[in-house]
Design an enzyme around this catalytic site. Structure first.
Site, short mmCIF file in Angstrom:
data_model
loop_
_atom_site.label_atom_id
_atom_site.label_comp_id
_atom_site.label_asym_id
_atom_site.label_seq_id
_atom_site.Cartn_x
_atom_site.Cartn_y
_atom_site.Cartn_z
N ASP A 8 0.87 -1.16 0.00
CA ASP A 8 0.00 0.00 0.00
C ASP A 8 0.91 1.22 0.00
O ASP A 8 2.14 1.09 -0.14
CB ASP A 8 -0.98 -0.03 1.19
CG ASP A 8 -0.31 0.19 2.54
OD1 ASP A 8 0.93 0.30 2.62
OD2 ASP A 8 -1.05 0.24 3.54
N CYS A 65 3.46 -2.84 4.05
CA CYS A 65 2.62 -1.70 4.43
C CYS A 65 3.38 -0.97 5.53
O CYS A 65 4.58 -1.16 5.67
CB CYS A 65 1.22 -2.15 4.86
SG CYS A 65 1.12 -3.21 6.32
N THR A 67 3.35 -1.33 8.84
CA THR A 67 3.88 -2.24 9.86
C THR A 67 3.96 -3.69 9.40
O THR A 67 4.60 -4.50 10.05
CB THR A 67 3.01 -2.22 11.12
OG1 THR A 67 1.69 -2.69 10.78
CG2 THR A 67 2.93 -0.84 11.74
N HIS A 98 9.20 -23.92 9.63
CA HIS A 98 8.20 -24.51 10.53
C HIS A 98 6.76 -24.28 10.08
O HIS A 98 5.90 -25.13 10.32
CB HIS A 98 8.37 -23.97 11.94
CG HIS A 98 9.67 -24.33 12.58
ND1 HIS A 98 9.86 -24.28 13.93
CD2 HIS A 98 10.85 -24.75 12.05
CE1 HIS A 98 11.10 -24.66 14.22
NE2 HIS A 98 11.72 -24.94 13.08
N HIS A 133 6.20 -30.72 11.50
CA HIS A 133 5.63 -29.43 11.11
C HIS A 133 4.51 -29.60 10.09
O HIS A 133 3.58 -28.79 10.04
CB HIS A 133 6.73 -28.51 10.56
CG HIS A 133 7.86 -28.33 11.51
ND1 HIS A 133 7.73 -27.64 12.70
CD2 HIS A 133 9.14 -28.77 11.47
CE1 HIS A 133 8.88 -27.66 13.34
NE2 HIS A 133 9.75 -28.35 12.62
#
Length: 148
Positions: A8, A65, A67, A98, A133
């Site tokens: 963004d 973005c 964060t 994982h 996993h």
């Protein structure tokens, strides 16, 4: 390897830096936008990248973005996507090994370009370990089929 990338407006500069870094490494990059700092809605871009991975057009994706959090929330609404917000190299390696993450989410306001490129390189070079996993990934898929 073919990587989908998008951002963004809050992650635009970081996306551009990562894209340039990947192109220097001869990685094929498909840029879904945005293409400026003009305000846009991040779910639109998470959808484009997520759908391209689920449909097999791209192997992995990177979303940026402010964060990384908003992009990861939006991308993880798409069945088959395992998006991870990462801010360090250890987590980048662990989320591929994982969690078999297929989208890496980064935040321009919290991660510098140099560290972001190192995180990307680490994430791309790591491989899913399978084994115990794989049972956990199957559990995620079960949740998707139940709730989606």
């Amino acid at each position: 390897m073919k990587i989908a990338i998008a951002s963004d407006h809050g992650g635009y500069q970081l996306k551009e830096a990562i894209k340039a870094h990947l192109l220097k490494s001869d990685v094929e990059v498909v840029d879904f936008g945005c293409h400026s700092r003009e305000s846009v809605d991040f779910p639109d871009y998470a959808k484009l990248v997520g759908e391209s991975i689920v449909n097999g057009e791209n192997q992995l994706g990177i979303l940026c973005c402010g964060t990384g959090i908003g992009m990861s929330i939006a991308a993880n609404k798409i069945t088959g996507i395992r998006a991870a917000v990462v801010g360090d190299v250890f987590s980048a390696k662990a989320t591929r090994e994982h969690n078999d993450s297929n989208i890496l989410c980064l935040g321009e306001r919290v991660t510098g370009e140099g560290l972001a490129c190192l995180i990307v390189d680490t994430w791309l070079s790591a491989e899913f370990l399978g084994g115990r996993h794989a049972n956990r990934i199957n559990g995620i898929k079960e949740l998707e089929s139940y709730y989606c």
